[in-house]
Design a protein around this motif. Sequence first.
Motif, PDB file in Angstrom:
ATOM      1  N   VAL A 135       7.814  13.891  10.709  1.00  0.00           N
ATOM      2  CA  VAL A 135       6.608  14.486  11.276  1.00  0.00           C
ATOM      3  C   VAL A 135       5.410  13.574  11.005  1.00  0.00           C
ATOM      4  O   VAL A 135       5.182  13.146   9.864  1.00  0.00           O
ATOM      5  CB  VAL A 135       6.346  15.885  10.669  1.00  0.00           C
ATOM      6  CG1 VAL A 135       5.045  16.465  11.219  1.00  0.00           C
ATOM      7  CG2 VAL A 135       7.518  16.819  10.955  1.00  0.00           C
ATOM      8  N   ASP A 136       4.640  13.286  12.039  1.00  0.00           N
ATOM      9  CA  ASP A 136       3.435  12.475  11.888  1.00  0.00           C
ATOM     10  C   ASP A 136       2.319  13.322  11.287  1.00  0.00           C
ATOM     11  O   ASP A 136       2.286  14.549  11.438  1.00  0.00           O
ATOM     12  CB  ASP A 136       2.989  11.925  13.243  1.00  0.00           C
ATOM     13  CG  ASP A 136       3.977  10.927  13.816  1.00  0.00           C
ATOM     14  OD1 ASP A 136       4.453  10.072  13.052  1.00  0.00           O
ATOM     15  OD2 ASP A 136       4.276  11.005  15.022  1.00  0.00           O
ATOM     16  N   TYR A 137       1.376  12.650  10.608  1.00  0.00           N
ATOM     17  CA  TYR A 137       0.293  13.392   9.971  1.00  0.00           C
ATOM     18  C   TYR A 137      -0.956  12.538   9.870  1.00  0.00           C
ATOM     19  O   TYR A 137      -0.915  11.305   9.947  1.00  0.00           O
ATOM     20  CB  TYR A 137       0.707  13.880   8.572  1.00  0.00           C
ATOM     21  CG  TYR A 137       1.073  12.782   7.593  1.00  0.00           C
ATOM     22  CD1 TYR A 137       0.099  12.072   6.887  1.00  0.00           C
ATOM     23  CD2 TYR A 137       2.406  12.457   7.365  1.00  0.00           C
ATOM     24  CE1 TYR A 137       0.441  11.077   5.994  1.00  0.00           C
ATOM     25  CE2 TYR A 137       2.762  11.449   6.468  1.00  0.00           C
ATOM     26  CZ  TYR A 137       1.780  10.772   5.780  1.00  0.00           C
ATOM     27  OH  TYR A 137       2.119   9.773   4.898  1.00  0.00           O
ATOM     28  N   LEU A 138      -2.076  13.237   9.687  1.00  0.00           N
ATOM     29  CA  LEU A 138      -3.367  12.581   9.466  1.00  0.00           C
ATOM     30  C   LEU A 138      -4.230  13.546   8.669  1.00  0.00           C
ATOM     31  O   LEU A 138      -4.343  14.723   9.028  1.00  0.00           O
ATOM     32  CB  LEU A 138      -4.034  12.238  10.795  1.00  0.00           C
ATOM     33  CG  LEU A 138      -5.394  11.521  10.756  1.00  0.00           C
ATOM     34  CD1 LEU A 138      -5.561  10.651  12.016  1.00  0.00           C
ATOM     35  CD2 LEU A 138      -6.558  12.522  10.698  1.00  0.00           C
ATOM     36  N   ASP A 139      -4.801  13.069   7.570  1.00  0.00           N
ATOM     37  CA  ASP A 139      -5.767  13.904   6.862  1.00  0.00           C
ATOM     38  C   ASP A 139      -7.129  13.217   6.854  1.00  0.00           C
ATOM     39  O   ASP A 139      -7.249  12.032   7.194  1.00  0.00           O
ATOM     40  CB  ASP A 139      -5.276  14.322   5.472  1.00  0.00           C
ATOM     41  CG  ASP A 139      -5.387  13.224   4.407  1.00  0.00           C
ATOM     42  OD1 ASP A 139      -6.174  12.267   4.587  1.00  0.00           O
ATOM     43  OD2 ASP A 139      -4.679  13.317   3.387  1.00  0.00           O
ATOM     44  N   LEU A 140      -8.128  13.971   6.503  1.00  0.00           N
ATOM     45  CA  LEU A 140      -9.500  13.481   6.622  1.00  0.00           C
ATOM     46  C   LEU A 140      -9.924  12.548   5.511  1.00  0.00           C
ATOM     47  O   LEU A 140     -11.050  12.043   5.511  1.00  0.00           O
ATOM     48  CB  LEU A 140     -10.466  14.668   6.702  1.00  0.00           C
ATOM     49  CG  LEU A 140     -10.196  15.668   7.831  1.00  0.00           C
ATOM     50  CD1 LEU A 140     -11.327  16.671   7.931  1.00  0.00           C
ATOM     51  CD2 LEU A 140      -9.977  14.960   9.171  1.00  0.00           C
ATOM     52  N   THR A 141      -9.025  12.292   4.544  1.00  0.00           N
ATOM     53  CA  THR A 141      -9.333  11.317   3.490  1.00  0.00           C
ATOM     54  C   THR A 141      -8.741   9.947   3.781  1.00  0.00           C
ATOM     55  O   THR A 141      -8.922   9.019   2.998  1.00  0.00           O
ATOM     56  CB  THR A 141      -8.826  11.795   2.119  1.00  0.00           C
ATOM     57  OG1 THR A 141      -7.409  11.601   2.023  1.00  0.00           O
ATOM     58  CG2 THR A 141      -9.163  13.256   1.875  1.00  0.00           C
ATOM     59  N   GLY A 142      -7.984   9.829   4.906  1.00  0.00           N
ATOM     60  CA  GLY A 142      -7.442   8.526   5.272  1.00  0.00           C
ATOM     61  C   GLY A 142      -5.950   8.376   5.128  1.00  0.00           C
ATOM     62  O   GLY A 142      -5.409   7.289   5.375  1.00  0.00           O
ATOM     63  N   ASN A 143      -5.236   9.437   4.738  1.00  0.00           N
ATOM     64  CA  ASN A 143      -3.777   9.376   4.701  1.00  0.00           C
ATOM     65  C   ASN A 143      -3.244   9.577   6.119  1.00  0.00           C
ATOM     66  O   ASN A 143      -3.494  10.618   6.734  1.00  0.00           O
ATOM     67  CB  ASN A 143      -3.228  10.467   3.776  1.00  0.00           C
ATOM     68  CG  ASN A 143      -3.574  10.223   2.328  1.00  0.00           C
ATOM     69  OD1 ASN A 143      -3.197   9.205   1.758  1.00  0.00           O
ATOM     70  ND2 ASN A 143      -4.316  11.151   1.725  1.00  0.00           N
ATOM     71  N   VAL A 144      -2.533   8.576   6.626  1.00  0.00           N
ATOM     72  CA  VAL A 144      -2.083   8.597   8.016  1.00  0.00           C
ATOM     73  C   VAL A 144      -0.662   8.075   8.119  1.00  0.00           C
ATOM     74  O   VAL A 144      -0.311   7.062   7.499  1.00  0.00           O
ATOM     75  CB  VAL A 144      -2.984   7.729   8.932  1.00  0.00           C
ATOM     76  CG1 VAL A 144      -2.523   7.821  10.381  1.00  0.00           C
ATOM     77  CG2 VAL A 144      -4.439   8.142   8.806  1.00  0.00           C
TER      78      VAL A 144
END
Length: 360
Positions: free
Chosen positions: A108-117
Amino acid sequence: MEPSEEPKSALVDHAVRSLQALLGSKWEITNEVLDDGAFDARVRLVFPGSKVVEFLVLAERELTPRDINGKIAQTHSILRHAHVWQSLLVVSPWLSPRTQHELREHGVDYLDLTGNVSLNSDDPLVRIHLQGLTKSSSKPSTGRTITLAGSRTGRIVRFLVDHAPPYQAKDVAQTAKVSTAWVSRLLGQLEERLLIQRENRVITKVDWRGLLRARAAAGDLLRDNPHHGGLALNGVRDVLERLRSGAINRPFAITGPHAARALAPLSVGGQLMVYVDASEHEVTGLMDDLGLLPTDESPDVLFLKPQDPVVFEGARVVEGLPHIAPSQLVLDGLAGPGRMPAEAEAVLAWMADHEDEWRR
């Protein structure tokens, strides 16, 4: 307003802007809000002359590793078995390292607002994997988040790591000298993070590697344990010999690089670190007995006053000197300075290969 308190649509908007910054102005990104109850948005990525990359987005204000094995994994499985061409993208204010790991394990792809992508596409070819914050910068919003710092948590972690299941919360509480209610609350948090597994009330499995990493990430060896340094006037070998001959008349145990080399040699040198429960005045006397000159600059020997006596539990004798237990050695190393984390990784590998030698 904290990101975790914003509407999900705003969270997706933040994620889209992050994607645009990552991919550049040549990519066209569209964001369509969905209100079907299954997904929060449909995001399309278009590069001139290439196929469209489309993601069905789940915006989650908070996710635990256990959530991944539930709702997220089920949704991903449905999409895969339905042979849809869209990919699943999870966006969140912050994703812990363990949650990111579980998402990658499920594809599963993901992105968080702290820069983990983690973003992947085969046509057009897109491969983005970036690391942001490893600790959340926001205050916990619910009782779900718990810190693994502190002495009583340390005692519980040592029990879970050093003792093979099965056992119950009351067994942990009795040994760790912590209330059963508090242990039960902590175990609930650990279960959410997939660091333990339970059947009914019985702990049946402990991810001891993950638990050691999580505990170490919450602490700092030199911050949590007051320390005093000394310069070995006749060399560290002379200090070790004096320790063997009984120069310290109180419990002590060696940690750090010297202890790590005894299990998994990785490097030479490094400070001699010694846990000893002594006051600053008493440490000064110990240094005199060991031929040490007190110093704060590049000391050869470091005396640490333990945050909790649990550091002495499970100590083993190596060449006539007490060394802390392997589990405590890993905790200290991962939370220590310099090359200590790398030395701790080598000890972790040794522990995995010799579990029957150190785990009760």
